[in-house]
Structure formats: structure tokens, C-alpha cells
Write a protein that holds these residues in place. Sequence first.
Motif, PDB file in Angstrom:
ATOM      1  N   PRO A  69     -15.738 -54.502  -1.086  1.00  0.00           N
ATOM      2  CA  PRO A  69     -14.877 -53.447  -1.685  1.00  0.00           C
ATOM      3  C   PRO A  69     -15.924 -52.078  -1.852  1.00  0.00           C
ATOM      4  O   PRO A  69     -15.074 -51.220  -1.720  1.00  0.00           O
ATOM      5  CB  PRO A  69     -14.634 -53.948  -3.087  1.00  0.00           C
ATOM      6  CG  PRO A  69     -14.451 -55.539  -2.836  1.00  0.00           C
ATOM      7  CD  PRO A  69     -15.822 -55.631  -2.002  1.00  0.00           C
ATOM      8  N   ALA A  70     -16.941 -51.898  -2.232  1.00  0.00           N
ATOM      9  CA  ALA A  70     -17.838 -50.990  -2.414  1.00  0.00           C
ATOM     10  C   ALA A  70     -17.799 -50.175  -1.095  1.00  0.00           C
ATOM     11  O   ALA A  70     -17.793 -49.046  -0.937  1.00  0.00           O
ATOM     12  CB  ALA A  70     -19.240 -51.108  -2.992  1.00  0.00           C
ATOM     13  N   ARG A  71     -18.257 -50.849  -0.095  1.00  0.00           N
ATOM     14  CA  ARG A  71     -18.215 -50.266   1.333  1.00  0.00           C
ATOM     15  C   ARG A  71     -17.059 -49.683   1.755  1.00  0.00           C
ATOM     16  O   ARG A  71     -16.897 -48.528   2.657  1.00  0.00           O
ATOM     17  CB  ARG A  71     -18.965 -51.227   2.454  1.00  0.00           C
ATOM     18  CG  ARG A  71     -19.116 -50.622   3.538  1.00  0.00           C
ATOM     19  CD  ARG A  71     -19.774 -51.295   4.597  1.00  0.00           C
ATOM     20  NE  ARG A  71     -21.327 -51.683   4.231  1.00  0.00           N
ATOM     21  CZ  ARG A  71     -21.848 -52.740   5.013  1.00  0.00           C
ATOM     22  NH1 ARG A  71     -21.339 -52.977   6.257  1.00  0.00           N
ATOM     23  NH2 ARG A  71     -23.267 -52.994   4.733  1.00  0.00           N
ATOM     24  N   ASN A  72     -16.229 -50.440   1.659  1.00  0.00           N
ATOM     25  CA  ASN A  72     -14.615 -50.166   2.092  1.00  0.00           C
ATOM     26  C   ASN A  72     -14.196 -48.812   1.425  1.00  0.00           C
ATOM     27  O   ASN A  72     -13.574 -47.945   2.062  1.00  0.00           O
ATOM     28  CB  ASN A  72     -13.700 -51.409   1.860  1.00  0.00           C
ATOM     29  CG  ASN A  72     -13.843 -52.634   2.658  1.00  0.00           C
ATOM     30  OD1 ASN A  72     -14.636 -52.308   3.771  1.00  0.00           O
ATOM     31  ND2 ASN A  72     -13.238 -53.584   2.303  1.00  0.00           N
ATOM     32  N   ARG A  73     -14.476 -48.844   0.192  1.00  0.00           N
ATOM     33  CA  ARG A  73     -14.170 -47.587  -0.635  1.00  0.00           C
ATOM     34  C   ARG A  73     -14.889 -46.434  -0.165  1.00  0.00           C
ATOM     35  O   ARG A  73     -13.999 -45.309  -0.002  1.00  0.00           O
ATOM     36  CB  ARG A  73     -14.495 -47.749  -2.271  1.00  0.00           C
ATOM     37  CG  ARG A  73     -13.736 -46.720  -3.111  1.00  0.00           C
ATOM     38  CD  ARG A  73     -14.374 -46.620  -4.410  1.00  0.00           C
ATOM     39  NE  ARG A  73     -13.929 -45.948  -5.366  1.00  0.00           N
ATOM     40  CZ  ARG A  73     -14.305 -45.680  -6.376  1.00  0.00           C
ATOM     41  NH1 ARG A  73     -15.304 -46.565  -7.047  1.00  0.00           N
ATOM     42  NH2 ARG A  73     -13.772 -44.703  -7.276  1.00  0.00           N
ATOM     43  N   ALA A  74     -16.126 -46.532   0.154  1.00  0.00           N
ATOM     44  CA  ALA A  74     -16.968 -45.455   0.552  1.00  0.00           C
ATOM     45  C   ALA A  74     -16.506 -44.979   1.767  1.00  0.00           C
ATOM     46  O   ALA A  74     -16.356 -43.861   2.544  1.00  0.00           O
ATOM     47  CB  ALA A  74     -18.290 -45.751   0.750  1.00  0.00           C
ATOM     48  N   LEU A  75     -16.435 -45.978   2.796  1.00  0.00           N
ATOM     49  CA  LEU A  75     -16.047 -45.822   4.299  1.00  0.00           C
ATOM     50  C   LEU A  75     -14.849 -45.096   4.307  1.00  0.00           C
ATOM     51  O   LEU A  75     -14.371 -44.283   5.234  1.00  0.00           O
ATOM     52  CB  LEU A  75     -16.178 -47.022   5.118  1.00  0.00           C
ATOM     53  CG  LEU A  75     -17.483 -47.158   5.696  1.00  0.00           C
ATOM     54  CD1 LEU A  75     -17.347 -48.667   6.223  1.00  0.00           C
ATOM     55  CD2 LEU A  75     -18.147 -46.115   6.315  1.00  0.00           C
ATOM     56  N   SER A  76     -13.772 -45.574   3.393  1.00  0.00           N
ATOM     57  CA  SER A  76     -12.323 -45.028   3.436  1.00  0.00           C
ATOM     58  C   SER A  76     -12.386 -43.660   2.987  1.00  0.00           C
ATOM     59  O   SER A  76     -11.663 -42.700   3.655  1.00  0.00           O
ATOM     60  CB  SER A  76     -11.439 -45.754   2.387  1.00  0.00           C
ATOM     61  OG  SER A  76     -11.266 -47.134   2.827  1.00  0.00           O
ATOM     62  N   ILE A  77     -13.223 -43.189   2.057  1.00  0.00           N
ATOM     63  CA  ILE A  77     -13.182 -41.830   1.650  1.00  0.00           C
ATOM     64  C   ILE A  77     -13.887 -40.784   2.718  1.00  0.00           C
ATOM     65  O   ILE A  77     -13.269 -39.854   3.085  1.00  0.00           O
ATOM     66  CB  ILE A  77     -13.954 -41.721   0.305  1.00  0.00           C
ATOM     67  CG1 ILE A  77     -13.461 -42.299  -0.856  1.00  0.00           C
ATOM     68  CG2 ILE A  77     -14.182 -40.252  -0.170  1.00  0.00           C
ATOM     69  CD1 ILE A  77     -14.074 -42.184  -1.978  1.00  0.00           C
ATOM     70  N   TYR A  78     -14.982 -41.328   3.087  1.00  0.00           N
ATOM     71  CA  TYR A  78     -15.755 -40.755   4.254  1.00  0.00           C
ATOM     72  C   TYR A  78     -14.803 -40.563   5.497  1.00  0.00           C
ATOM     73  O   TYR A  78     -14.963 -39.461   6.200  1.00  0.00           O
ATOM     74  CB  TYR A  78     -17.191 -41.646   4.614  1.00  0.00           C
ATOM     75  CG  TYR A  78     -17.723 -41.170   5.775  1.00  0.00           C
ATOM     76  CD1 TYR A  78     -18.531 -40.049   5.727  1.00  0.00           C
ATOM     77  CD2 TYR A  78     -17.606 -41.742   7.159  1.00  0.00           C
ATOM     78  CE1 TYR A  78     -19.532 -39.505   6.593  1.00  0.00           C
ATOM     79  CE2 TYR A  78     -18.567 -41.108   7.973  1.00  0.00           C
ATOM     80  CZ  TYR A  78     -19.677 -40.263   7.827  1.00  0.00           C
ATOM     81  OH  TYR A  78     -20.304 -39.868   8.958  1.00  0.00           O
TER      82      TYR A  78
END
Length: 504
Positions: free
Chosen positions: A146-155
Motif C-alpha cells: 500500500p505505501a509504495r502503491n500510494r507513492a507511485l500513484s502520486i508520482y
Amino acid sequence: MTTATVTSPDAPSTSGLHWTPRLWGTLIVLCAAMFLDALDVSMVGVALPSIGSELHLSTSTLQWVVSGYVLGYGGLLLLGGRAADLLGRRRVFLVALTAFAVASLVGGLVDDGGLLIAARFLKGVSAAFTAPAGLSIITTTFAEGPARNRALSIYTTCGASGFSLGLVLSGLLTSVGWRWTFLMPVPVALLALAFAVRLLPRPTEQRAEGGYDVFGAITGTATVLLLVFTVTEAQGAGWLSLRTLGSLAVVIALAAAFLLIESRAAHPLVRLGIFRNGSVARANAVAFAMTGAYGGFQFVVTLYLQHLLGWSALQMALGLLPAGAFIALSAPFMGPIVDRFGTARLLPIGLLALVAAFALFLRLDEHSSYLTLVLPSMLLLGIGFALAFPSVNIAATDGVADEEQGLASGLVNTAIQVGTAVVLAGATAMITTGSAGGDSPQAQLDGYRPALAFVTAVALTGLLIAALGALLRRGGTSTPMPVPGYDEAPVAPTTARTEVLARH
């Protein structure tokens, strides 16, 4: 080599969704750089007529203002990704971002066409190093899940916003003066650089093991550079000309040499076994088709609205705004959406929206209405990129070990840039051939429609590949059979872990 886990008293945990201000600041800095990299792919589009008029550039020379950037960007991404793994992601990012700012300033001040193209090429080279370095900083700082998905989605949504808002900002800035399309990124890049020095993770861990694959770097970079150059020049030289066919033969020979070197090198630039990861292989193919189709579509739309409908630069900026605005506004929500539905489901839905947007534009004519043609396509385009762009980047780095995140990032960004160059060249050739009958509205439409059909078919191919991935995931098969002669893929950590900002 497995990257060791390091903890510190002030290290934020990225396995959860509570992020510190420093972590948010790091992500914002990386998003700003990604936004600028993507923005430059399309931002000069509306400004080209003004540039050509003031600098007295021919049409064939003027195309290199766009192609020079794509050539530098697409040609050196693999080298940029490997450099990030070996030299340190923070160091590569800071140096490349500085070069990007300098090249932007030079491009906005020169009065010579050759120098302008050289500045664009240097900006592309800089982006080829910031893009994989920035993406790999994210994927090694945020725990997979979830943390990486959130960061990558924003990025990646920021990247998609830059990609789609390029024409909008180009229209607004060109109405003031074309040089502002080059000067605008300078203060943004310098501000991002100032914060990057303070916020980006410092290298306290061992870097990826291995030496420099010199011959692999030479043949790999030469292959991509020559391919992009060939498809760009084929429009003028002719696709069946001796020059084009000879150049393509050299591309094939270089590619064969590259694959041979990489299969035997002790420390290859591209470990071929990475493509045994089905998610990575399909994501790269989808990225090629998705962004390639959009690049061709954007070119057709720009010509159609300016040449046939007579839109001004400001009208184009306002007319194309809905797509970019939708992508930008969706950024905060994409992380939870990806977590809930998964990339395997969202990617086909996003590609379906893109195919619908391109196909809808096939109805264009001399008197098309904004409300019935342009606006629906822009809204579908926004929905498609908002869903597909984060998903394809997450899928392209899924299951890849930390020490190869730079490689995975370089691969997907290479697919994006090469796809844009190749499909754009094909669409341009179709426009030129179809409109050979003259400059009448009907002759122009005869060029635009085949080009639109072509980009729609390319996007449809990407949709089919994405749908195949979803079916394989549902059936429990996500990785293809091993490829004989390729080494086993390193296993990426998948359990929740405490990550720190003190990473390179």
C-alpha cells in the motif's frame, strides 16, 4: 546482493500510511522533477510555428526541436537506470537535475536553431538520468504494498499530468512568447534542486554490486539512439529508401550484439532474466503502446485544431485543459484505488478509456463541435491516463529487487520514450501520405483519419496485452516459463519492513 535493512531513531515507517513531513517533502521533490521531464516531451508543440518563424527554421529542422529531446531521453534511459544503481541514486538525480536547469536556461536564450536543438538534446539526456533515479528512490524508500502503491500513484500521476498538460501550458506561454516554454522550467527545477539537496536520502547503504558493462552500454545506447533517429528521419528520407533500410539493418545488428553481450557479461547493463517477470515484460509492452499512441494522437489533434479549425494557442490551452486537470485532481485518490482494485484490473480499464478517446476522434470533420468531439475525448483521455499511467509503472517495478529498481525504472521509461518516437513517426508518415493531394480541408482530413486509425490500433494492442495480464493474474499465472540461458531473477523483499530515508 540483498539490500540490508537499516533503522534509525528518526526513520519513518513506510509500511503504513502515516508519513512524516520529510517523507512527503521527498516525494514532492521527485514528483516535481518527473512533472518537468514529462512536460518537456509535449510542451513545445504549440510553440513550434513561432520558433520556426523567429529562427527561420525549415519544417524538417523544426521537428528536431521535439525529436532532439526524445532522442536524448529515450536513447540514454537504460544507461541512466544502471548509473543510478551503481553510482548512487541521490548523486545521479542531483547532477542530472542541475544539467536540466542549465539546458532549459540555454534553450530559452539562444538565437540559433542548432544551439536550440542541442539544448533540447541535453535536456533529454538529463531527463534520462533523473527519471530512473527518481523512480528507484521511491521504490527503495517505500515498502512494497500500500505505501509504495500510494507513492507511485502520486508520482506517476504527476508525470501523466505533465505529459497531458504540456500542450495546455505551451498554448498559454506561447501567447506571451515562445521562449517562456523553455524558461518556465528553470525556477521550478532550481527550487526542486534546493529542496532535493536537503531532503533526498543520503547513501548509507552498499550500492548494487558489479562493474561497468562498457560494451553493453555502447551497443544498447547506440541501438536505441539509432532506432529513434531512423524512425524520425524516415518521414523525410522515405521508409523504403536505401538510407532508412540500411539504418534499420544496423539497428538490428546492434540489437543482436547487445543481447549477445548481455547474455554473457558478468555484470550486464540489462540482466535479461528480468523479463522472466511477466508483470515487468507486459508492463513495458503496454507502456510502449499507451504512450506511443498518445504521442501520435497529440500530434494529430494539434494539427487538426490549429490548421483546420483555426484555433489559437490560447484556445488550444483551454480546450485541452479538461484532460490534464482530471489527471492532476485524481492524484490523491489513485493510491487507495490501486490498493482496492489492483493494477491488473485498472490497467485494462484505463487502456479501454484511451482506445475510446482515440476512436471517438475518428468522427472529426471540417465543422466538428467542441462539445461533441473534443471535450468527450479529453475527458476519456483524462480517465484513461489517471488509471493506466500509475498502474503501468507499479507493474513495471513489481517484484524487482531493490538493487535492480534503477534498471526496471530505466526499462519502462525507455519503452515510453521509444514508443512515443516510433508511433509518432508512423502517424506523421500517414498524415504526409494521406494529405499529399493538397492543402484543402478534405486533403487534410484524408491524412488525419488514417493516422488516428493507426494510433487507435496501437492503443488497442496495448489493451489486449493488459487484458492478457489480467486473465493470467486471475488464473494464478503471473510469470512466464524460464528462458534458457538467462540467470534467475533476484527475489525482491515482499514482507512489510521498516524503510528509511537514508537510502540512495
